[in-house]
Design a protein around this motif. Structure first.
Motif, short mmCIF file in Angstrom:
data_model
loop_
_atom_site.label_atom_id
_atom_site.label_comp_id
_atom_site.label_asym_id
_atom_site.label_seq_id
_atom_site.Cartn_x
_atom_site.Cartn_y
_atom_site.Cartn_z
N ALA A 128 11.75 2.88 6.59
CA ALA A 128 10.56 2.30 7.21
C ALA A 128 9.50 3.34 7.53
CB ALA A 128 10.94 1.55 8.49
N GLY A 129 9.91 4.57 7.85
CA GLY A 129 8.95 5.61 8.21
C GLY A 129 8.46 6.44 7.05
N LYS A 130 8.86 6.10 5.84
CA LYS A 130 8.46 6.87 4.66
C LYS A 130 7.32 6.17 3.92
CE LYS A 130 13.20 8.50 3.97
NZ LYS A 130 14.38 8.50 3.06
N PRO A 131 6.45 6.95 3.25
CA PRO A 131 5.38 6.31 2.48
C PRO A 131 5.97 5.37 1.42
CG PRO A 131 4.98 8.67 2.69
CD PRO A 131 6.37 8.41 3.22
N ALA A 132 5.35 4.21 1.29
CA ALA A 132 5.89 3.21 0.37
C ALA A 132 5.85 3.67 -1.08
CB ALA A 132 5.12 1.90 0.53
N GLN A 133 4.98 4.62 -1.40
CA GLN A 133 4.93 5.12 -2.78
C GLN A 133 6.20 5.86 -3.18
OE1 GLN A 133 1.52 7.67 -2.95
NE2 GLN A 133 2.39 9.26 -1.65
N ASP B 235 0.86 -1.19 0.00
CA ASP B 235 0.00 0.00 0.00
C ASP B 235 0.89 1.23 0.00
OD1 ASP B 235 -1.71 2.12 0.52
OD2 ASP B 235 -2.96 0.99 1.92
N GLY B 236 0.90 1.96 -1.11
CA GLY B 236 1.81 3.09 -1.24
C GLY B 236 1.47 4.28 -0.38
N LEU B 237 0.25 4.33 0.17
CA LEU B 237 -0.17 5.50 0.94
C LEU B 237 0.26 5.44 2.39
CD1 LEU B 237 -3.78 6.00 -0.49
CD2 LEU B 237 -1.65 7.15 -1.17
N ILE B 238 0.71 4.29 2.85
CA ILE B 238 1.20 4.16 4.22
C ILE B 238 2.68 3.81 4.21
CG2 ILE B 238 -1.07 3.55 5.11
CD1 ILE B 238 -0.23 0.63 5.16
N THR B 239 3.32 3.90 5.34
CA THR B 239 4.76 3.68 5.41
C THR B 239 5.09 2.19 5.29
OG1 THR B 239 4.83 3.37 7.82
CG2 THR B 239 4.93 5.66 6.97
N GLY B 240 6.38 1.93 5.07
CA GLY B 240 6.82 0.54 5.01
C GLY B 240 6.54 -0.18 6.31
N GLU B 241 6.80 0.48 7.43
CA GLU B 241 6.55 -0.15 8.73
C GLU B 241 5.07 -0.43 8.92
OE1 GLU B 241 7.84 0.52 13.37
OE2 GLU B 241 7.36 2.28 12.16
N GLU B 242 4.22 0.52 8.51
CA GLU B 242 2.79 0.32 8.65
C GLU B 242 2.30 -0.83 7.78
OE1 GLU B 242 1.45 4.91 9.80
OE2 GLU B 242 1.64 4.30 7.69
N ASN B 243 2.88 -1.00 6.59
CA ASN B 243 2.56 -2.15 5.76
C ASN B 243 2.88 -3.45 6.48
OD1 ASN B 243 1.67 -1.86 2.72
ND2 ASN B 243 3.00 -0.10 3.09
N MET B 244 4.04 -3.47 7.12
CA MET B 244 4.46 -4.67 7.85
C MET B 244 3.52 -4.95 9.03
SD MET B 244 7.11 -5.92 6.29
CE MET B 244 7.80 -7.00 7.54
N LEU B 245 3.17 -3.93 9.78
CA LEU B 245 2.30 -4.11 10.94
C LEU B 245 0.89 -4.52 10.52
CD1 LEU B 245 3.47 -1.10 13.14
CD2 LEU B 245 4.04 -3.52 13.42
N LEU B 246 0.44 -4.00 9.37
CA LEU B 246 -0.86 -4.42 8.85
C LEU B 246 -0.84 -5.91 8.53
CD1 LEU B 246 -3.70 -3.84 7.75
CD2 LEU B 246 -2.64 -3.14 5.58
N MET B 247 0.24 -6.37 7.94
CA MET B 247 0.35 -7.79 7.62
C MET B 247 0.40 -8.63 8.90
SD MET B 247 0.32 -9.89 5.12
CE MET B 247 0.53 -8.70 3.80
N ALA B 248 1.09 -8.12 9.92
CA ALA B 248 1.13 -8.83 11.21
C ALA B 248 -0.27 -8.94 11.81
CB ALA B 248 2.07 -8.10 12.17
N ASP B 249 -1.07 -7.88 11.69
CA ASP B 249 -2.45 -7.93 12.18
C ASP B 249 -3.26 -8.97 11.42
OD1 ASP B 249 -2.01 -5.98 14.07
OD2 ASP B 249 -2.80 -4.33 12.85
N LEU B 250 -3.05 -9.04 10.10
CA LEU B 250 -3.78 -10.01 9.30
C LEU B 250 -3.43 -11.45 9.69
CD1 LEU B 250 -3.57 -8.32 5.76
CD2 LEU B 250 -5.58 -8.51 7.24
#
Length: 340
Positions: A144-149, A104-119
């Motif tokens: 990690a703290g930058k938007p993935a886009q 998801d390009g609108l959220i950070t790399g770390e947030e992408n990882m944490l979202l996957m951990a939640d899933l």
């Protein structure tokens, strides 16, 4: 071939368990048959590459084996689970990285990882620990703290695979993982794949890059018109194609003439003082040639083995043009040359 892969047989000489197996797998869309009864057996802890022209059914095979779609016929097991009767068991054991990034390009790399951990229903603390370890492993801590886009193509691919690993899968499907990457990013991805396999992960790889399959895969299958046209190691596939030969070059004209007189079925090059002997490049044939030279007291100054490459194999088995990537012009099929 990667040196870090696990052996394909157990110490007792028995075949290692299959991470993925399929028998008679079939799939059609309307009147178009995409998979026409394919058989596969992929040992645990190995890299398997599935090659084929666009539309050959590679992605369909991945989707069936990863339970995204159902087959029309045949049977398949992944990690010991039947894909039809135990899809949840399959999904718990696998990770899938498709042709197009799931980042998801609108959220950070770390947030992408944490979202996957939640899933994956990981506890918060465990999810943060796993995310941090994987971000470090894939050299993404600084971003990690930058938007993935804002990530480069190679960084997005690394993040995509890191997200796939959150669930600690034993089997990973990589569907054309390096398409569109620059050469440096491709080589970085190859190293990641080698490291995964050295840790015991099984990798099912589809790719349009023939050198990628040659570099990484323990076994390769070529899919064409819904059928497996051939499968084996890269070297075994290359031996299916005629044109292999051994070239002997001499500095001494008399040695050249003696060899040319004694050897049969050769192609001479009197100007270069070289002889070309048909050969599949096998160890047995090379030993036979060397033994003959020794017994005849003839010493060649240079011996090179010419074998067809995977481009030749692909063209011969599929009857279609060798796939190329954008900005990479078609190269004529030329046998690879390995000095001995």
């Amino acid at each position: 071939m990667p040196s870090s892969v696990m052996p394909t047989s157990s110490p007792a000489g028995q075949p290692s368990p299959a991470a993925i197996s399929a028998v008679g797998l079939r799939k059609s869309y309307g009147d178009k048959t995409v998979l026409d009864g394919i058989d596969l057996r992929i040992p645990a802890g190995s890299v398997f590459a599935l090659l084929g022209p666009n539309g050959a059914g590679k992605t369909t095979a991945v989707k069936i084996l990863s339970t995204l779609i159902t087959a029309d016929g045949g049977q398949a097991q992944v990690a010991g689970h039947d894909v039809a009767t135990s899809p949840d068991g399959v999904r718990a054991a696998i990770g899938v990285t498709g042709q197009f990034s799931a980042v998801d390009g609108l959220i950070t790399g770390e947030e992408n990882m944490l979202l996957m951990a939640d899933l994956h229903h990981l506890p918060k603390r465990e999810g943060r620990r796993v995310a941090a370890e994987l971000l470090e492993r894939f050299d993404l801590v600084d971003a990690a703290g930058k938007p993935a886009q804002s990530y480069s193509g190679g960084m997005k691919r690394r993040l995509d695979i890191a997200m796939t690993l959150v669930g600690n899968p034993r089997i990973i499907f990589l569907d054309e993982p390096t398409t569109g990457l620059d050469p440096r990013s491709r080589h970085n991805m190859w190293q990641i794949i080698r490291e995964l396999v050295s840790g015991g992960v099984t990798v099912f790889l589809t790719t349009q890059y023939l050198d990628e399959a040659d570099e990484l895969a323990d076994r390769i299958a070529v899919l064409n018109n819904g059928k497996i046209a051939a499968q084996g190691t890269a070297e075994e596939l290359k031996r299916l194609i005629p044109g292999g030969h051994v070239r002997l070059r001499f500095a001494d004209p008399s040695a050249y003439r003696s060899a040319a007189t004694a050897l049969r079925e050769i192609t001479r090059d009197d100007e270069a003082l070289s002889l070309q002997i048909p050969s599949d490049g096998s160890q047995r044939e090379l030993r036979s040639i060397l033994d003959w030279l020794d017994s005849a007291g003839i010493e060649a100054d240079e011996l090179t083995v010419h074998t067809p490459d995977l481009d030749d194999v692909f063209f011969a088995l599929t009857g279609s043009a060798v796939p190329t990537q954008p900005n990479q012009p078609n190269q004529p099929n030329q046998p690879k040359e390995a000095a001995r």
